[in-house]
Motif scaffolding. Structure first.
Motif, PDB file in Angstrom:
ATOM      1  N   UNK A   1      39.470  10.949 -23.402  1.00 54.44           N
ATOM      2  CA  UNK A   1      39.737   9.555 -23.056  1.00 54.44           C
ATOM      3  C   UNK A   1      41.050   9.519 -22.293  1.00 54.44           C
ATOM      4  N   UNK A   2      41.011   8.936 -21.095  1.00 49.19           N
ATOM      5  CA  UNK A   2      42.199   8.818 -20.240  1.00 49.19           C
ATOM      6  C   UNK A   2      42.578   7.351 -20.141  1.00 49.19           C
ATOM      7  N   UNK A   3      43.800   7.049 -20.494  1.00 51.01           N
ATOM      8  CA  UNK A   3      44.355   5.702 -20.334  1.00 51.01           C
ATOM      9  C   UNK A   3      45.255   5.759 -19.106  1.00 51.01           C
TER      10      UNK A   3
ATOM     11  N   UNK B   1      49.653   8.136 -17.126  1.00 51.59           N
ATOM     12  CA  UNK B   1      48.400   8.542 -17.747  1.00 51.59           C
ATOM     13  C   UNK B   1      48.681   9.070 -19.146  1.00 51.59           C
ATOM     14  N   UNK B   2      47.764   8.782 -20.063  1.00 55.89           N
ATOM     15  CA  UNK B   2      47.810   9.332 -21.417  1.00 55.89           C
ATOM     16  C   UNK B   2      46.394   9.782 -21.736  1.00 55.89           C
ATOM     17  N   UNK B   3      46.257  11.022 -22.207  1.00 62.87           N
ATOM     18  CA  UNK B   3      44.934  11.619 -22.410  1.00 62.87           C
ATOM     19  C   UNK B   3      44.793  12.091 -23.850  1.00 62.87           C
ATOM     20  N   UNK B   4      43.677  11.736 -24.476  1.00 56.24           N
ATOM     21  CA  UNK B   4      43.306  12.247 -25.802  1.00 56.24           C
ATOM     22  C   UNK B   4      42.075  13.132 -25.630  1.00 56.24           C
ATOM     23  N   UNK B   5      42.028  14.225 -26.369  1.00 53.71           N
ATOM     24  CA  UNK B   5      40.822  15.048 -26.347  1.00 53.71           C
ATOM     25  C   UNK B   5      40.393  15.409 -27.763  1.00 53.71           C
ATOM     26  N   UNK B   6      39.106  15.675 -27.866  1.00 54.97           N
ATOM     27  CA  UNK B   6      38.517  16.258 -29.062  1.00 54.97           C
ATOM     28  C   UNK B   6      37.858  17.553 -28.623  1.00 54.97           C
TER      29      UNK B   6
ATOM     30  N   UNK C   1      33.513  11.565 -21.271  1.00 53.48           N
ATOM     31  CA  UNK C   1      34.796  11.092 -20.768  1.00 53.48           C
ATOM     32  C   UNK C   1      34.780   9.593 -20.554  1.00 53.48           C
ATOM     33  N   UNK C   2      35.932   8.975 -20.799  1.00 54.51           N
ATOM     34  CA  UNK C   2      36.144   7.567 -20.467  1.00 54.51           C
ATOM     35  C   UNK C   2      37.509   7.458 -19.798  1.00 54.51           C
ATOM     36  N   UNK C   3      37.583   6.647 -18.750  1.00 54.17           N
ATOM     37  CA  UNK C   3      38.848   6.335 -18.078  1.00 54.17           C
ATOM     38  C   UNK C   3      39.050   4.838 -18.243  1.00 54.17           C
ATOM     39  N   UNK C   4      40.168   4.462 -18.850  1.00 53.39           N
ATOM     40  CA  UNK C   4      40.421   3.068 -19.202  1.00 53.39           C
ATOM     41  C   UNK C   4      41.730   2.622 -18.569  1.00 53.39           C
ATOM     42  N   UNK C   5      41.669   1.549 -17.791  1.00 55.35           N
ATOM     43  CA  UNK C   5      42.875   0.976 -17.205  1.00 55.35           C
ATOM     44  C   UNK C   5      43.628   0.164 -18.245  1.00 55.35           C
ATOM     45  N   UNK C   6      44.933   0.398 -18.347  1.00 58.06           N
ATOM     46  CA  UNK C   6      45.783  -0.319 -19.298  1.00 58.06           C
ATOM     47  C   UNK C   6      46.991  -0.884 -18.546  1.00 58.06           C
ATOM     48  N   UNK C   7      47.622  -1.887 -19.120  1.00 62.47           N
ATOM     49  CA  UNK C   7      48.763  -2.506 -18.437  1.00 62.47           C
ATOM     50  C   UNK C   7      50.035  -1.671 -18.535  1.00 62.47           C
ATOM     51  N   UNK C   8      50.185  -0.893 -19.590  1.00 68.13           N
ATOM     52  CA  UNK C   8      51.378  -0.071 -19.766  1.00 68.13           C
ATOM     53  C   UNK C   8      51.129   0.957 -20.858  1.00 68.13           C
ATOM     54  N   UNK C   9      51.983   1.996 -20.864  1.00 61.17           N
ATOM     55  CA  UNK C   9      51.990   2.991 -21.929  1.00 61.17           C
ATOM     56  C   UNK C   9      53.359   2.933 -22.600  1.00 61.17           C
ATOM     57  N   UNK C  10      53.506   3.532 -23.769  1.00 63.68           N
ATOM     58  CA  UNK C  10      54.757   3.447 -24.517  1.00 63.68           C
ATOM     59  C   UNK C  10      55.923   4.013 -23.704  1.00 63.68           C
TER      60      UNK C  10
END
Length: 135
Positions: A75-77, A121-126, A106-115
């Motif tokens: 998952x990519x934010x 970009x912030x990526x989580x994987x399993x 895979x999912x790519x999700x647009x977000x307004x901001x990250x921490x």
């Protein structure tokens, strides 16, 4: 061992899998951003941060005896979906350099901001690592 799921008659997706069936030991990452191990951003462009995030993910997986070939979900934010779309050539080059021919769900999700304010970009994987003797 895992296998991509492609229902009959569906076109083969480009750069990801519709689904994956997997058996083994599961490994999860947190959201990983594009800074170095010393928490320094060496790149401010999207593709550079994406590349560094993938490098970081590979290092984290290695700690569990896993590699890119074990990634089944990503998952990519992203803070700028247009930067993702226009950077696909550079992103693809980073992907091939870090992950090879691995195509997880895979999912790519647009977000307004990250921490982290500079993060783009912030990526989580399993990942799923096969048990000994199962491939």
């Amino acid at each position: 061992m895992h296998r991509a799921l492609l229902p009959a008659g569906w076109p083969r997706p480009k750069g990801y899998a519709n689904g994956i069936a997997a058996e083994g030991r599961m490994v999860f990452t947190a959201g990983v951003i594009g800074w170095t191990k010393d928490e320094v951003f060496e790149a401010d462009d999207f593709a550079g941060q994406f590349d560094q995030a993938l490098t970081n993910i590979v290092a984290i997986l290695a700690e569990a005896g896993a590699g890119p070939e074990h990634i089944v979900r990503m998952t990519c934010y992203v803070t700028d979906i247009d930067a993702y779309r226009t950077g696909l050539k550079e992103i693809g080059a980073a992907w091939r350099a870090r992950l090879g021919k691995v195509f997880p769900t895979m999912a790519v999700i647009g977000v307004s901001a990250l921490v982290e304010e500079r993060a783009k970009v912030e990526i989580e994987v399993t990942a799923v690592v096969p048990q000994a003797g199962t491939g």
